[in-house]
Design an enzyme around this catalytic site. Structure first.
Site, PDB file in Angstrom:
ATOM      1  N   ASP A  35       0.875  -1.173   0.000  1.00  0.00           N
ATOM      2  CA  ASP A  35       0.000   0.000   0.000  1.00  0.00           C
ATOM      3  C   ASP A  35       0.912   1.222   0.000  1.00  0.00           C
ATOM      4  O   ASP A  35       2.090   1.124   0.327  1.00  0.00           O
ATOM      5  CB  ASP A  35      -0.915   0.011   1.251  1.00  0.00           C
ATOM      6  CG  ASP A  35      -2.182   0.842   1.032  1.00  0.00           C
ATOM      7  OD1 ASP A  35      -3.281   0.273   1.014  1.00  0.00           O
ATOM      8  OD2 ASP A  35      -2.060   2.086   0.862  1.00  0.00           O
ATOM      9  N   ILE A  36       0.330   2.357  -0.322  1.00  0.00           N
ATOM     10  CA  ILE A  36       1.104   3.604  -0.294  1.00  0.00           C
ATOM     11  C   ILE A  36       1.263   4.100   1.146  1.00  0.00           C
ATOM     12  O   ILE A  36       2.081   4.966   1.436  1.00  0.00           O
ATOM     13  CB  ILE A  36       0.421   4.670  -1.201  1.00  0.00           C
ATOM     14  CG1 ILE A  36       1.400   5.764  -1.595  1.00  0.00           C
ATOM     15  CG2 ILE A  36      -0.837   5.221  -0.553  1.00  0.00           C
ATOM     16  CD1 ILE A  36       0.870   6.664  -2.708  1.00  0.00           C
ATOM     17  N   ASP A  53       3.905   2.649  -4.160  1.00  0.00           N
ATOM     18  CA  ASP A  53       2.981   3.500  -4.921  1.00  0.00           C
ATOM     19  C   ASP A  53       2.796   2.815  -6.273  1.00  0.00           C
ATOM     20  O   ASP A  53       3.748   2.678  -7.041  1.00  0.00           O
ATOM     21  CB  ASP A  53       3.594   4.900  -5.084  1.00  0.00           C
ATOM     22  CG  ASP A  53       2.685   5.823  -5.885  1.00  0.00           C
ATOM     23  OD1 ASP A  53       1.689   5.349  -6.473  1.00  0.00           O
ATOM     24  OD2 ASP A  53       2.972   7.033  -5.916  1.00  0.00           O
ATOM     25  N   TYR A 143     -15.463   8.941 -11.063  1.00  0.00           N
ATOM     26  CA  TYR A 143     -15.208   7.575 -10.598  1.00  0.00           C
ATOM     27  C   TYR A 143     -15.857   6.565 -11.554  1.00  0.00           C
ATOM     28  O   TYR A 143     -15.215   5.604 -12.001  1.00  0.00           O
ATOM     29  CB  TYR A 143     -15.769   7.436  -9.190  1.00  0.00           C
ATOM     30  CG  TYR A 143     -15.665   6.067  -8.563  1.00  0.00           C
ATOM     31  CD1 TYR A 143     -14.441   5.527  -8.192  1.00  0.00           C
ATOM     32  CD2 TYR A 143     -16.822   5.320  -8.294  1.00  0.00           C
ATOM     33  CE1 TYR A 143     -14.366   4.281  -7.580  1.00  0.00           C
ATOM     34  CE2 TYR A 143     -16.754   4.088  -7.672  1.00  0.00           C
ATOM     35  CZ  TYR A 143     -15.512   3.561  -7.318  1.00  0.00           C
ATOM     36  OH  TYR A 143     -15.454   2.329  -6.709  1.00  0.00           O
ATOM     37  N   LYS A 147     -14.134   3.773 -13.949  1.00  0.00           N
ATOM     38  CA  LYS A 147     -14.412   2.331 -13.827  1.00  0.00           C
ATOM     39  C   LYS A 147     -14.880   1.754 -15.173  1.00  0.00           C
ATOM     40  O   LYS A 147     -14.503   0.642 -15.542  1.00  0.00           O
ATOM     41  CB  LYS A 147     -15.456   2.079 -12.740  1.00  0.00           C
ATOM     42  CG  LYS A 147     -14.943   2.276 -11.312  1.00  0.00           C
ATOM     43  CD  LYS A 147     -13.856   1.282 -10.950  1.00  0.00           C
ATOM     44  CE  LYS A 147     -13.419   1.391  -9.509  1.00  0.00           C
ATOM     45  NZ  LYS A 147     -12.220   0.598  -9.206  1.00  0.00           N
TER      46      LYS A 147
HETATM   47  P1  NAD Z   1     -10.105   2.132   0.130  1.00  0.00           P
HETATM   48  O1  NAD Z   1     -10.038   3.573  -0.213  1.00  0.00           O
HETATM   49  O2  NAD Z   1     -10.580   1.735   1.455  1.00  0.00           O
HETATM   50  O3  NAD Z   1      -8.676   1.470  -0.071  1.00  0.00           O
HETATM   51  C1  NAD Z   1      -7.855   1.787  -1.183  1.00  0.00           C
HETATM   52  C2  NAD Z   1      -6.414   1.585  -0.742  1.00  0.00           C
HETATM   53  O4  NAD Z   1      -5.577   1.943  -1.850  1.00  0.00           O
HETATM   54  C3  NAD Z   1      -6.026   2.510   0.431  1.00  0.00           C
HETATM   55  O5  NAD Z   1      -5.445   1.756   1.484  1.00  0.00           O
HETATM   56  C4  NAD Z   1      -5.024   3.467  -0.181  1.00  0.00           C
HETATM   57  O6  NAD Z   1      -3.985   3.867   0.702  1.00  0.00           O
HETATM   58  C5  NAD Z   1      -4.476   2.650  -1.346  1.00  0.00           C
HETATM   59  N1  NAD Z   1      -3.896   3.499  -2.389  1.00  0.00           N
HETATM   60  C6  NAD Z   1      -4.377   4.676  -2.862  1.00  0.00           C
HETATM   61  N2  NAD Z   1      -3.543   5.171  -3.777  1.00  0.00           N
HETATM   62  C7  NAD Z   1      -2.517   4.290  -3.900  1.00  0.00           C
HETATM   63  C8  NAD Z   1      -1.351   4.247  -4.693  1.00  0.00           C
HETATM   64  N3  NAD Z   1      -1.063   5.241  -5.554  1.00  0.00           N
HETATM   65  N4  NAD Z   1      -0.531   3.180  -4.578  1.00  0.00           N
HETATM   66  C9  NAD Z   1      -0.814   2.178  -3.716  1.00  0.00           C
HETATM   67  N5  NAD Z   1      -1.905   2.173  -2.917  1.00  0.00           N
HETATM   68  C10 NAD Z   1      -2.746   3.219  -3.018  1.00  0.00           C
HETATM   69  O7  NAD Z   1     -10.949   1.428  -1.020  1.00  0.00           O
HETATM   70  P2  NAD Z   1     -11.736   0.037  -0.938  1.00  0.00           P
HETATM   71  O8  NAD Z   1     -13.106   0.327  -0.477  1.00  0.00           O
HETATM   72  O9  NAD Z   1     -10.906  -0.972  -0.258  1.00  0.00           O
HETATM   73  O10 NAD Z   1     -11.832  -0.287  -2.490  1.00  0.00           O
HETATM   74  C11 NAD Z   1     -10.908  -1.110  -3.168  1.00  0.00           C
HETATM   75  C12 NAD Z   1     -11.327  -1.207  -4.624  1.00  0.00           C
HETATM   76  O11 NAD Z   1     -12.669  -1.700  -4.707  1.00  0.00           O
HETATM   77  C13 NAD Z   1     -11.323   0.107  -5.391  1.00  0.00           C
HETATM   78  O12 NAD Z   1     -10.952  -0.122  -6.718  1.00  0.00           O
HETATM   79  C14 NAD Z   1     -12.767   0.543  -5.340  1.00  0.00           C
HETATM   80  O13 NAD Z   1     -13.094   1.377  -6.414  1.00  0.00           O
HETATM   81  C15 NAD Z   1     -13.463  -0.785  -5.451  1.00  0.00           C
HETATM   82  N6  NAD Z   1     -14.845  -0.742  -4.923  1.00  0.00           N
HETATM   83  C16 NAD Z   1     -15.070  -0.577  -3.586  1.00  0.00           C
HETATM   84  C17 NAD Z   1     -16.385  -0.532  -3.109  1.00  0.00           C
HETATM   85  C18 NAD Z   1     -16.693  -0.342  -1.649  1.00  0.00           C
HETATM   86  O14 NAD Z   1     -17.871  -0.193  -1.293  1.00  0.00           O
HETATM   87  N7  NAD Z   1     -15.704  -0.359  -0.772  1.00  0.00           N
HETATM   88  C19 NAD Z   1     -17.447  -0.666  -4.024  1.00  0.00           C
HETATM   89  C20 NAD Z   1     -17.178  -0.791  -5.379  1.00  0.00           C
HETATM   90  C21 NAD Z   1     -15.864  -0.866  -5.819  1.00  0.00           C
HETATM   91  N1  SER Z   2     -18.879   2.058  -2.530  1.00  0.00           N
HETATM   92  C1  SER Z   2     -18.384   2.664  -3.719  1.00  0.00           C
HETATM   93  C2  SER Z   2     -18.569   4.128  -3.682  1.00  0.00           C
HETATM   94  O1  SER Z   2     -19.553   4.563  -3.096  1.00  0.00           O
HETATM   95  C3  SER Z   2     -19.089   2.102  -4.931  1.00  0.00           C
HETATM   96  O2  SER Z   2     -18.141   1.902  -5.905  1.00  0.00           O
HETATM   97  O3  SER Z   2     -17.773   4.841  -4.247  1.00  0.00           O
END
Ligand code: NAD
Ligand code: SER
Length: 316
Positions: A35-36, A53, A143, A147
């Site tokens: 992670d970053i 990163d 966003y 996607k």
């Molecule tokens: P989150 O924001 O909780 O976690 C993302 C992680 O990526 C963070 O820990 C952040 O530090 C890290 N990050 C950001 N920039 C970075 C970089 N340049 N290099 C390395 N790491 C980096 O997000 P999440 O909820 O865990 O979502 C993960 C994935 O799932 C994403 O692609 C998101 O779009 C997708 N998603 C999530 C949800 C949801 O409800 N959580 C729904 C639909 C899709």
């Molecule tokens: N839980 C996510 C958001 O609200 C859906 O991709 O961005």
């Protein structure tokens, strides 16, 4: 040969749980978490961890080569609410990171890549009830645009170069381990923290805003399910619809009230209301069910009980 897995974004809402589950399956030493930013001790001390990163192409190639990585789970992204505040920077992170991972997978012939899409790929012209797998897609958030473009790139790399990318259109994910990362569905996580701490929550979506949601255990199971399915079962090379369950803030509040009767919610909508209004209210995920056996186990009652119990432990 045992697969060696790289998780990018292991400190986030999904990564913090998926990394642990992958380590159970593949062995602690075979899942390199990155992670970053720093992650929880459970992750940094339970197996290999590196600060990385994903936009740093040189270091990314180095980490993958040095660790003899065969599969990548790329979870780093800027989510819907935060992305609207910094559109260009978010587009850059969401797109460049995916292209870095796809290029690397092509050059080093990795066996599989997981990259999540979202219900945000749909837009105001999409049918909002039981949204089909294949339908009109005109997202109006940065966003959602990123996607949808990502889905097209995933499919392109599969057909053009044979990169075996797999993807799910996650709905809003509900979990207690790590707080949500700046999305429009985050209310459905925050509400539990406020119910426990203050018995009061100011909700940023209106009471009748229906959105598809999924409990994290179901999301993790689906993620590993699509990754482990034989390639011939994967008919969708963009991203699979995943439904989970659909509910509104009012319905979730009523469920919480069964456990905390004096819990109160007020509604103060902000810019995220327009985002939610452009997304599906419910999703048809029959293609994923038929192709590789997607199955959800958690309903609103069960997830509410678990969330209240587990978030409660954090404040007891
Ligand atoms: P989150 O924001 O909780 O976690 C993302 C992680 O990526 C963070 O820990 C952040 O530090 C890290 N990050 C950001 N920039 C970075 C970089 N340049 N290099 C390395 N790491 C980096 O997000 P999440 O909820 O865990 O979502 C993960 C994935 O799932 C994403 O692609 C998101 O779009 C997708 N998603 C999530 C949800 C949801 O409800 N959580 C729904 C639909 C899709
Ligand atoms: N839980 C996510 C958001 O609200 C859906 O991709 O961005």
């Amino acid at each position: 040969m045992m697969d060696k897995i790289l998780v990018i974004g292991c400190a986030g809402q999904i990564g913090s749980e998926l990394t642990l589950e992958l380590r159970k399956i593949y062995g602690d030493a075979n899942v390199v978490a990155t992670d970053i930013k720093p992650a929880e001790k459970e992750i940094t001390e339970g197996g290999p961890f590196e600060i990385l990163d994903v936009l740093d192409t040189h270091r990314l190639f180095g980490t993958v080569s040095r660790n003899k990585i065969t599969q990548i789970y790329h979870l780093a992204a800027i989510l819907s609410g935060n992305a609207e505040k910094k559109p260009i920077a978010s587009w850059h992170i969401n797109m460049e990171s995916l292209l870095n991972v796809l290029e690397l997978s092509r050059e080093l012939t990795l066996s599989k890549v997981f990259w999540p899409s979202s219900i945000a790929v749909f837009g105001p012209t999409t049918p909002r009830i039981k949204t089909p797998q294949f339908t009109v897609m005109e997202p109006n958030t940065v966003y959602g645009i990123s996607k949808l473009a990502g889905e097209r790139w995933l499919e392109y790399y599969f057909h053009k170069y044979g990169v075996d990318g797999r993807s799910l259109r996650y709905p809003g994910l509900i979990s207690y381990k790590t707080e949500a990362g700046g999305g429009t569905t985050d209310y459905a996580v925050e509400i539990f923290y406020e119910a426990i701490r203050n018995k009061k929550y100011d909700c940023f979506l209106s009471e009748n805003t229906y959105l598809p949601m999924q409990f994290m255990d179901d999301a993790i199971k689906a993620t590993i399910g699509v990754m482990e399915a034989p390639a011939e079962k994967i008919s969708v090379r963009s991203s699979y619809n995943v439904a989970g369950i659909s509910f509104s803030p009012k319905e979730l509040t009523n469920e919480i009230k069964k456990n905390i009767p004096d819990f109160k919610v007020d509604y103060f909508t902000d810019f995220r209301q327009a985002i939610a209004d452009s997304w599906p209210k419910s999703i048809d995920d029959n293609v994923a069910r038929q192709d590789w056996g997607l199955k959800n186990s958690y309903d609103i009652k069960r997830l509410t009980e678990i969330m209240l119990r587990e978030v409660g432990k954090k404040f007891s």
